[in-house]
Design a protein around this motif. Structure first.
Motif, mmCIF file in Angstrom:
data_model
loop_
_atom_site.group_PDB
_atom_site.id
_atom_site.type_symbol
_atom_site.label_atom_id
_atom_site.label_comp_id
_atom_site.label_asym_id
_atom_site.label_seq_id
_atom_site.Cartn_x
_atom_site.Cartn_y
_atom_site.Cartn_z
ATOM 1 N N THR A 123 9.885 59.102 10.797
ATOM 2 C CA THR A 123 9.629 58.414 12.692
ATOM 3 C C THR A 123 8.560 58.064 12.343
ATOM 4 N N ASN A 124 8.076 56.917 14.112
ATOM 5 C CA ASN A 124 6.378 56.943 13.932
ATOM 6 C C ASN A 124 6.019 58.089 14.742
ATOM 7 N N GLY A 125 6.378 58.922 14.526
ATOM 8 C CA GLY A 125 5.580 60.469 15.321
ATOM 9 C C GLY A 125 5.346 60.498 16.812
ATOM 10 N N ASP A 126 5.964 59.370 17.837
ATOM 11 C CA ASP A 126 6.164 59.140 19.559
ATOM 12 C C ASP A 126 6.667 60.138 20.092
ATOM 13 N N GLY A 127 7.557 61.140 19.597
ATOM 14 C CA GLY A 127 8.493 62.302 20.080
ATOM 15 C C GLY A 127 9.025 62.146 20.716
ATOM 16 N N LYS A 128 9.494 60.436 20.803
ATOM 17 C CA LYS A 128 10.589 60.322 21.824
ATOM 18 C C LYS A 128 11.813 60.551 20.564
ATOM 19 N N ALA A 129 13.278 60.736 21.892
ATOM 20 C CA ALA A 129 14.109 61.820 20.769
ATOM 21 C C ALA A 129 15.644 60.704 20.673
ATOM 22 N N ASN A 130 16.804 60.700 19.953
ATOM 23 C CA ASN A 130 17.657 59.537 20.744
ATOM 24 C C ASN A 130 17.974 58.477 20.607
ATOM 25 N N LYS A 131 16.020 57.830 19.058
ATOM 26 C CA LYS A 131 16.653 56.548 18.630
ATOM 27 C C LYS A 131 17.222 56.072 17.991
ATOM 28 N N LYS A 132 17.676 54.743 17.735
ATOM 29 C CA LYS A 132 18.717 55.137 16.943
ATOM 30 C C LYS A 132 18.620 54.745 15.304
ATOM 31 N N VAL A 133 19.319 54.781 14.673
ATOM 32 C CA VAL A 133 18.917 55.401 13.605
ATOM 33 C C VAL A 133 20.062 54.210 12.164
ATOM 34 N N ILE A 134 18.698 54.221 11.247
ATOM 35 C CA ILE A 134 19.025 53.508 10.140
ATOM 36 C C ILE A 134 19.168 54.747 9.123
ATOM 37 N N PHE A 135 20.475 54.573 8.409
ATOM 38 C CA PHE A 135 20.677 55.921 7.850
ATOM 39 C C PHE A 135 20.852 55.063 5.837
#
Length: 424
Positions: free
Chosen positions: A165-177
């Motif tokens: 992550t970028n460490g901003d703490g935001k939840a439920n971001k889109k995902v690249i798996f």
């Protein structure tokens, strides 16, 4: 058909390449079909037990096949009778494998790995070294990196994901798996995935835009058992499958092809019901704990998952669904745009050409694959990247060229990620 059915019959009874064996005297041929009949003939050989280490249905594009000493006479008769362009690219696979292992052992003596700090691109790593590396990243970058145990292989090797992550703490971001190491012998695949991890974590400032609205969830090594087995010695170097044993005709054959084991058009065309075959689909869909792990990850991420990317080797392809049919998904133009962007970025940067398109229309039908299942599970974009091949075997470029190959791969992956972020 133009080709001789009589000659083809000679191959029907050919024995499958044995799992663990001495490859002394085995050869690798490059074969280039010039007609649809010739391409179809090559595909039939692959279904009858010939080990095609790269295969395409595109005319004028080379396929590569391993030919045992016992198959040599029949193989040469066939390609000569069909006037099929063919070249010998490796006259002794066993000698090449032995040389590779000798070099690898010397590297381990000269540069032992502690599992701390950055990994170099000067060697191939073991499962344990890979796990130690991502664990260390989680300790060094606790606000941006999270490691999670997501499953266990048949032989009880741990399967872990690294979430970046970028460490901003935001939840439920889109995902690249993203995942690597489906097929054991494709050592360059986990190496390329490790480089992606390095770029996203260690080179965060250069790639922060890829993590602003997206988290990356990466499973660096799917087929841990098979991968470790392929590193045990020269006899096992060309191992492809998992390692769960199956009984067939009074003998024990090991493993299933994890990329034929997914429950979406499972065990249809392009897969085998023979446990001794390299493309064995398994006794049931999701018979392998490794594919169960990938399946469960896909479903757990599907509500946020935008792109699924699986790294294989080799052939210079960027492939998207479907693999079970020549039909195309509804949003195939989006898939094509992402794959084209990756191919163009690589060609512009290095001159290497990647062919892109749907799996069946570029290669052949191969049902039960992870990219089809990822798209079926809800990912908007699902791509299989078949890396460039090199060296005497193909699956693993010489260690002196790993850096070249993984940096080239990253160029394509970064461009595709940027395109996905732009589109979604």
């Amino acid at each position: 058909m133009k080709y001789s059915l009589g000659l083809l019959v000679l191959f029907v009874g050919a024995t499958l390449v044995a799992a663990d064996q001495d490859y002394e005297g085995y050869r690798i041929y490059e074969v280039i079909p010039s007609s649809a009949d010739q391409a179809h003939l090559l595909h039939q050989l692959s279904l009858q037990g010939y080990d095609f280490i790269s295969e395409t249905r595109l005319l004028g594009h080379p396929s590569r096949v391993i030919v045992s000493p016992g198959q040599l006479e029949q193989f040469e008769r066939l390609v000569e009778a069909e006037n099929m362009t063919h070249n010998l690219v490796n006259s002794n696979l066993g000698a090449s494998i032995a040389e590779e292992f000798a070099q690898r052992q010397m590297q381990r003596l000269l540069a032992p790995i502690t599992g701390k700090g950055r990994l170099s691109t000067e060697r191939y790593y073991t499962h344990e070294e890979i796990i130690n590396y991502i664990d260390d990243l989680a300790q060094r970058f606790p606000s941006r990196v999270f490691v999670k145990t997501v499953g266990w292989s048949y032989e009880k090797r741990v399967l872990k994901t690294i979430t970046i992550t970028n460490g901003d703490g935001k939840a439920n971001k889109k995902v690249i798996f993203m995942d690597g190491g489906f097929h054991a012998r494709e050592w360059i695949s986990p190496a390329a995935v490790l480089y992606v991890i390095d770029q996203l974590v260690e080179q965060f400032e250069e790639n922060a835009h890829l993590l602003k609205d997206y988290d990356w969830v990466i499973l660096p090594l799917v087929n841990a058992d098979g991968y470790e087995h392929s590193q045990t010695g020269t006899l096992a170097r060309m191992w492809r499958k998992t390692r769960q044993p199956y009984t067939y005709g009074g003998q024990t054959c090991y493993g299933a092809d994890p990329n034929r084991n997914f429950d979406f058009h499972w065990n249809e065309e392009g897969a085998s019901s023979n446990p001794c075959a390299d493309t064995y689909a398994g006794p049931t869909a999701f018979s392998e704990p490794e594919t169960i792990t990938v399946r469960d990850l896909m479903h757990s991420l599907a509500d946020r998952g935008i792109m699924y990317l699986t790294i294989h080797s080799y052939g210079n392809y960027l492939l998207y669904p479907w693999g079970w049919t020549s039909d195309l998904p509804e949003n195939w133009e989006d898939l094509d745009a992402v794959a084209r962007t990756g191919a163009e970025a690589i060609q512009n940067a290095t001159g290497t050409e990647y062919t892109y398109g749907s799996s069946t229309n570029v290669l052949y039908i191969a049902a039960g694959a992870s990219d089809d299942y990822g798209y079926y599970a809800g990912f908007n974009v699902s791509i299989t990247m078949e890396l460039t091949g090199a060296g005497s075997i193909g699956f693993n470029p010489p260690v002196t060229r790993i850096d070249e190959f993984v940096t080239e791969t990253w160029i394509g992956i970064r461009a595709m990620a940027e395109k996905v972020i732009e589109m979604y």
